[in-house]
Design a protein around this motif. Structure first.
Motif, mmCIF file in Angstrom:
data_model
loop_
_atom_site.group_PDB
_atom_site.id
_atom_site.type_symbol
_atom_site.label_atom_id
_atom_site.label_comp_id
_atom_site.label_asym_id
_atom_site.label_seq_id
_atom_site.Cartn_x
_atom_site.Cartn_y
_atom_site.Cartn_z
ATOM 1 N N VAL A 59 0.835 -1.212 0.000
ATOM 2 C CA VAL A 59 0.000 0.000 0.000
ATOM 3 C C VAL A 59 0.863 1.253 0.000
ATOM 4 O O VAL A 59 2.025 1.225 0.426
ATOM 5 C CB VAL A 59 -0.962 0.052 1.212
ATOM 6 C CG1 VAL A 59 -1.948 -1.106 1.198
ATOM 7 C CG2 VAL A 59 -0.210 0.116 2.533
ATOM 8 N N LEU A 60 0.268 2.323 -0.490
ATOM 9 C CA LEU A 60 0.850 3.660 -0.385
ATOM 10 C C LEU A 60 -0.160 4.497 0.381
ATOM 11 O O LEU A 60 -1.307 4.653 -0.064
ATOM 12 C CB LEU A 60 1.100 4.254 -1.780
ATOM 13 C CG LEU A 60 1.809 5.612 -1.806
ATOM 14 C CD1 LEU A 60 3.280 5.461 -1.387
ATOM 15 C CD2 LEU A 60 1.729 6.242 -3.198
ATOM 16 N N LEU A 61 0.236 4.976 1.559
ATOM 17 C CA LEU A 61 -0.616 5.877 2.341
ATOM 18 C C LEU A 61 -0.288 7.304 1.912
ATOM 19 O O LEU A 61 0.886 7.666 1.811
ATOM 20 C CB LEU A 61 -0.352 5.702 3.837
ATOM 21 C CG LEU A 61 -0.586 4.312 4.422
ATOM 22 C CD1 LEU A 61 -0.289 4.301 5.923
ATOM 23 C CD2 LEU A 61 -2.007 3.841 4.165
ATOM 24 N N VAL A 62 -1.333 8.098 1.671
ATOM 25 C CA VAL A 62 -1.138 9.424 1.072
ATOM 26 C C VAL A 62 -1.946 10.486 1.814
ATOM 27 O O VAL A 62 -3.139 10.322 2.051
ATOM 28 C CB VAL A 62 -1.580 9.414 -0.418
ATOM 29 C CG1 VAL A 62 -1.401 10.799 -1.045
ATOM 30 C CG2 VAL A 62 -0.830 8.360 -1.211
ATOM 31 N N LYS A 63 -1.260 11.591 2.144
ATOM 32 C CA LYS A 63 -1.915 12.788 2.682
ATOM 33 C C LYS A 63 -1.538 13.954 1.751
ATOM 34 O O LYS A 63 -0.463 14.534 1.897
ATOM 35 C CB LYS A 63 -1.436 13.066 4.110
ATOM 36 C CG LYS A 63 -1.906 12.031 5.121
ATOM 37 C CD LYS A 63 -1.155 12.096 6.434
ATOM 38 C CE LYS A 63 -1.378 13.349 7.222
ATOM 39 N NZ LYS A 63 -0.718 13.311 8.558
ATOM 40 N N PRO A 64 -2.405 14.278 0.773
ATOM 41 C CA PRO A 64 -2.075 15.374 -0.140
ATOM 42 C C PRO A 64 -1.787 16.671 0.631
ATOM 43 O O PRO A 64 -2.468 16.971 1.610
ATOM 44 C CB PRO A 64 -3.336 15.521 -0.998
ATOM 45 C CG PRO A 64 -3.995 14.182 -0.920
ATOM 46 C CD PRO A 64 -3.712 13.689 0.470
ATOM 47 N N GLN A 65 -0.788 17.405 0.159
ATOM 48 C CA GLN A 65 -0.400 18.660 0.814
ATOM 49 C C GLN A 65 -0.782 19.872 -0.041
ATOM 50 O O GLN A 65 -0.227 20.956 0.115
ATOM 51 C CB GLN A 65 1.112 18.643 1.093
ATOM 52 C CG GLN A 65 1.547 17.507 1.997
ATOM 53 C CD GLN A 65 0.990 17.603 3.400
ATOM 54 O OE1 GLN A 65 1.346 18.508 4.148
ATOM 55 N NE2 GLN A 65 0.110 16.683 3.760
ATOM 56 N N THR A 66 -1.733 19.682 -0.932
ATOM 57 C CA THR A 66 -2.125 20.718 -1.898
ATOM 58 C C THR A 66 -3.264 21.587 -1.395
ATOM 59 O O THR A 66 -3.716 22.454 -2.122
ATOM 60 C CB THR A 66 -2.627 20.039 -3.186
ATOM 61 O OG1 THR A 66 -3.659 19.107 -2.826
ATOM 62 C CG2 THR A 66 -1.516 19.323 -3.910
ATOM 63 N N TYR A 67 -3.764 21.328 -0.218
ATOM 64 C CA TYR A 67 -5.016 21.868 0.309
ATOM 65 C C TYR A 67 -6.170 21.131 -0.365
ATOM 66 O O TYR A 67 -6.055 20.656 -1.496
ATOM 67 C CB TYR A 67 -5.139 23.391 0.175
ATOM 68 C CG TYR A 67 -4.197 24.102 1.104
ATOM 69 C CD1 TYR A 67 -4.530 24.290 2.443
ATOM 70 C CD2 TYR A 67 -2.948 24.523 0.673
ATOM 71 C CE1 TYR A 67 -3.644 24.899 3.323
ATOM 72 C CE2 TYR A 67 -2.053 25.133 1.545
ATOM 73 C CZ TYR A 67 -2.418 25.320 2.870
ATOM 74 O OH TYR A 67 -1.523 25.906 3.741
ATOM 75 N N MET A 68 -7.230 21.009 0.392
ATOM 76 C CA MET A 68 -8.373 20.177 0.024
ATOM 77 C C MET A 68 -8.847 20.367 -1.413
ATOM 78 O O MET A 68 -9.013 19.413 -2.151
ATOM 79 C CB MET A 68 -9.524 20.473 1.002
ATOM 80 C CG MET A 68 -10.722 19.611 0.788
ATOM 81 S SD MET A 68 -10.412 17.859 1.126
ATOM 82 C CE MET A 68 -10.572 17.832 2.900
ATOM 83 N N ASN A 69 -9.071 21.620 -1.814
ATOM 84 C CA ASN A 69 -9.712 21.885 -3.109
ATOM 85 C C ASN A 69 -8.852 21.519 -4.309
ATOM 86 O O ASN A 69 -9.334 21.547 -5.439
ATOM 87 C CB ASN A 69 -10.141 23.354 -3.204
ATOM 88 C CG ASN A 69 -11.187 23.697 -2.152
ATOM 89 O OD1 ASN A 69 -11.649 22.839 -1.400
ATOM 90 N ND2 ASN A 69 -11.553 24.952 -2.092
ATOM 91 N N LEU A 70 -7.580 21.185 -4.072
ATOM 92 C CA LEU A 70 -6.681 20.789 -5.159
ATOM 93 C C LEU A 70 -6.156 19.359 -4.953
ATOM 94 O O LEU A 70 -5.145 18.974 -5.543
ATOM 95 C CB LEU A 70 -5.501 21.765 -5.256
ATOM 96 C CG LEU A 70 -5.864 23.230 -5.533
ATOM 97 C CD1 LEU A 70 -4.616 24.109 -5.455
ATOM 98 C CD2 LEU A 70 -6.541 23.387 -6.878
#
Length: 188
Positions: A59-70
Motif C-alpha cells: 500500500v501507499l498511504l497518502v496525505k495530499p499537501q495541496t489543500y483540500m480543493n486541489l
C-alpha cells in the motif's frame, strides 16, 4: 490482488487545520500508519506518503499537501506515476451529508458537495473508484466552510475518534477481504 493499493486521506496541511472536521481523512491515514508501522514521512507527488504493507498487500498511504480543493493534483501525479487502475485507489474523506459517527463505503459515486472529491474526479477523469466517507453531519446554522474547517468540539470528539478507528479498520478489511465484506460490516 493489485500490485499496490493507494489509500488517500483528504485534509488540509498545516497545524491550524489539525483536529478540524475536514481533516478526518488525514486522521485515518495517521491511524493506518500507526497500526501497520508505515511511516508517512516522505514528500512526493505533492503529498506526504508512506509505503508498506497491510496484510500481504503493498500500500501507499497518502496525505495530499495541496489543500483540500486541489487534492486531485496530487492524486493525478500518483495515478500517472504508478499507472493505476482507479480501482486501486481508496479515498477517505469527511462527508456533511452523513450524520456524525456513521461510515459509508462505496465502490464509486459523485463528489456530492465535497470540493476535494470534485478535484479528484475532475483530475483523474472518473468517479469509478472506492471511497470511505466519514459522517461529520451538517451545521444547524452558520457557514458551511466555517463548520468543516472548525475544530471538532469536545462533545463530538469521542464519536469522531470511534468513527476514524472504524474507518481505518474498514480500509484494512477492504484490503484483506474485499470491498463487499467491508461494506457489509461497516455500512450500518
Amino acid at each position: 490482488m493489485f500490485q499496490m493499493i493507494v489509500i488517500v486521506g483528504l485534509g488540509n496541511p498545516g497545524r491550524q487545520y489539525t483536529g478540524t472536521r475536514h481533516n478526518v481523512g488525514f486522521e485515518v491515514i495517521d491511524l493506518l500508519s500507526d497500526r501497520n508501522q508505515i511511516p508517512v514521512n516522505k514528500i512526493k507527488f505533492k503529498a506526504l506518503v508512506g509505503e508498506g504493507f497491510i496484510g500481504n498487500q503493498k500500500v501507499l498511504l497518502v496525505k495530499p499537501q495541496t489543500y483540500m480543493n486541489l487534492s486531485g493534483h496530487s492524486l493525478l501525479e500518483i495515478v500517472n506515476f504508478y499507472k493505476l487502475d482507479p480501482k486501486q485507489i481508496i479515498v477517505v474523506y469527511d462527508d456533511i451529508d452523513i450524520e456524525t459517527g456513521k461510515l459509508r463505503i462505496r465502490t464509486k459515486g459523485s463528489a456530492g458537495t465535497h470540493n476535494g472529491m470534485r478535484s479528484i474526479i475532475y483530475e483523474i477523469q472518473t468517479d469509478d473508484f472506492p471511497r470511505v466517507r466519514i459522517g461529520i453531519g451538517k451545521p444547524k446554522f452558520g457557514n458551511l466552510a466555517d463548520y468543516v474547517l472548525g475544530r471538532i468540539v469536545k462533545e463530538e470528539r469521542e464519536l469522531i475518534d470511534i468513527t476514524v478507528r472504524d474507518a481505518a479498520e474498514a480500509v484494512e478489511v477492504f484490503i484483506k477481504e474485499g470491498i463487499q465484506t467491508a461494506m457489509n460490516q461497516y455500512n450500518k
